[in-house]
Design an enzyme around this catalytic site. Structure first.
Site, mmCIF file in Angstrom:
data_model
loop_
_atom_site.group_PDB
_atom_site.id
_atom_site.type_symbol
_atom_site.label_atom_id
_atom_site.label_comp_id
_atom_site.label_asym_id
_atom_site.label_seq_id
_atom_site.Cartn_x
_atom_site.Cartn_y
_atom_site.Cartn_z
ATOM 1 N N LYS A 49 0.842 -1.203 0.000
ATOM 2 C CA LYS A 49 0.000 0.000 0.000
ATOM 3 C C LYS A 49 0.876 1.251 0.000
ATOM 4 C CE LYS A 49 -3.753 -2.567 2.063
ATOM 5 N NZ LYS A 49 -4.432 -3.059 3.260
ATOM 6 N N GLN A 93 -4.728 -1.729 9.609
ATOM 7 C CA GLN A 93 -4.606 -3.030 8.958
ATOM 8 C C GLN A 93 -5.184 -4.154 9.832
ATOM 9 O OE1 GLN A 93 -3.341 -3.643 5.720
ATOM 10 N NE2 GLN A 93 -4.163 -5.673 6.128
ATOM 11 N N ASP A 116 -11.037 2.635 4.268
ATOM 12 C CA ASP A 116 -11.194 1.185 4.246
ATOM 13 C C ASP A 116 -12.677 0.802 4.127
ATOM 14 O OD1 ASP A 116 -9.508 -0.919 4.173
ATOM 15 O OD2 ASP A 116 -9.224 -1.102 6.335
#
Ligand code: NDP
Length: 291
Positions: A49, A93, A116
């Protein structure tokens, strides 16, 4: 059979985002990437990412709290990022250590920075077909892969294997939406489903997201189906330097010859997840009136 090339489609999206960022004066989009602990898969996902963000000209701020961080400390970190005017998007994450309530963490991220797409507000907006929110990256990536591969779900039976908050449920909601490209007839299967192959064999579009290596075999797939393999499973392979190889939830070798289209693993859905994260970050940046 046509291979749906996620790397190629993700690269096209990255190029579009890069051009938009390059053309904008002033502050570039910034994503905060929070990785708790050293889970090997998370280490590689966050690296990817960070690298892709740099490639499109966005800024990433990587924050690496120790695995022992308390939930209260993680909340305080998220609060500070929520309040930071130079941060457009926040990604925490997954998976988080067991002592932390992951859904509570997703809820803590400000909805307007939740790139997200796991915050309650953004998941709700998917159900309400409200496009002002952020769609979770993997489900958004699956829809974009289908769209850019010319697969229209209208009138099709879409069968989703898996009902997680991260993939199964949101992708089912997206496929169901009453809009162009979607409008599918959707069935969701899970570990409590009886006679699973009866459902999978009736799928015009089969989306497998269960985390079981090569679970979907040729006898479970209708000839001519479109198969989207979301699974990323590490299985031991002594011939590899790493000692493992990546396989999907679909037994590619036997299923691919039957399909109209199929995604490979790796190189299918995975790169799209990263592309959608950056697309959401750019959307957040635009939405904050930076340009
Ligand atoms: P979860 O473990 O959260 O959910 C798995 C789902 O599959 C659950 O709903 C579970 O049912 C169902 N399931 C498990 N076993 C079976 C079975 N034998 N038959 C039917 N249903 C079953 O996984 P995720 O959704 O987070 O991830 C799924 C896969 O996708 C994983 O391989 C993961 O690595 C991968 N992934 C890939 C991403 C990418 O970028 N390509 C991003 C995110 C995930 P129940 O609810 O009943 O337990």
């Amino acid at each position: 059979m046509e291979l749906i090339d996620g790397n190629h489609i993700a690269a096209a999206i990255a190029a579009e985002l890069k051009a938009e960022i390059a053309a904008a004066p002033g502050r570039k989009p910034c994503i905060a990437l929070v990785r708790v602990g050293e889970d090997p898969a998370s280490v590689s996902y966050v690296k990817k990412k960070e690298k892709t963000a740099a490639e499109i000209g966005a800024v990433s701020r990587v924050i690496l709290p120790p695995v022992t961080i308390s939930q209260a400390e993680l909340f305080a970190l998220i609060d500070s990022l929520n309040a930071d005017a130079t941060v457009d998007g926040i990604l925490v994450q997954s998976p988080l250590p067991k002592h932390i309530d992951e859904v509570a963490v997703f809820r803590r991220v400000a909805p307007e920075k939740d790139v997200d797409g796991f915050n309650t507000v953004n998941l709700g907006k998917v159900a309400q077909e409200d496009e002002t929110g952020f769609v979770a990256c993997t489900p958004a990536g699956i829809m974009e892969l289908l769209r850019r591969s010319g697969v229209d779900l209208k009138g099709k039976h879409v069968v989703v294997l898996g009902r997680s908050l991260i993939v199964g449920k949101p992708v089912a909601l997206l496929a169901l939406q009453k809009r162009a490209g979607a409008n599918g007839t959707v069935t969701i299967c899970h570990s409590g489903t009886a006679n699973l192959p009866v459902f999978t064999r009736s799928a015009d579009v089969l989306i497998a997201a269960i985390g079981r290596p090569e679970f979907v075999t040729a006898d479970m797939v209708k000839p001519g189906a479109v198969v989207i393999d979301v699974g990323i499973n590490r299985v031991a392979d002594a011939s590899k330097k790493t000692g493992y190889k990546l396989v999907g939830d679909v037994h590619f070798e036997s299923v691919a010859p039957l399909c109209a289209k199929i995604t490979p693993v790796p190189g299918g859905v995975g790169p799209m997840t990263v592309a959608m994260l950056l697309q959401n970050t750019v959307k957040a940046w635009r939405g904050r009136g930076v340009r």
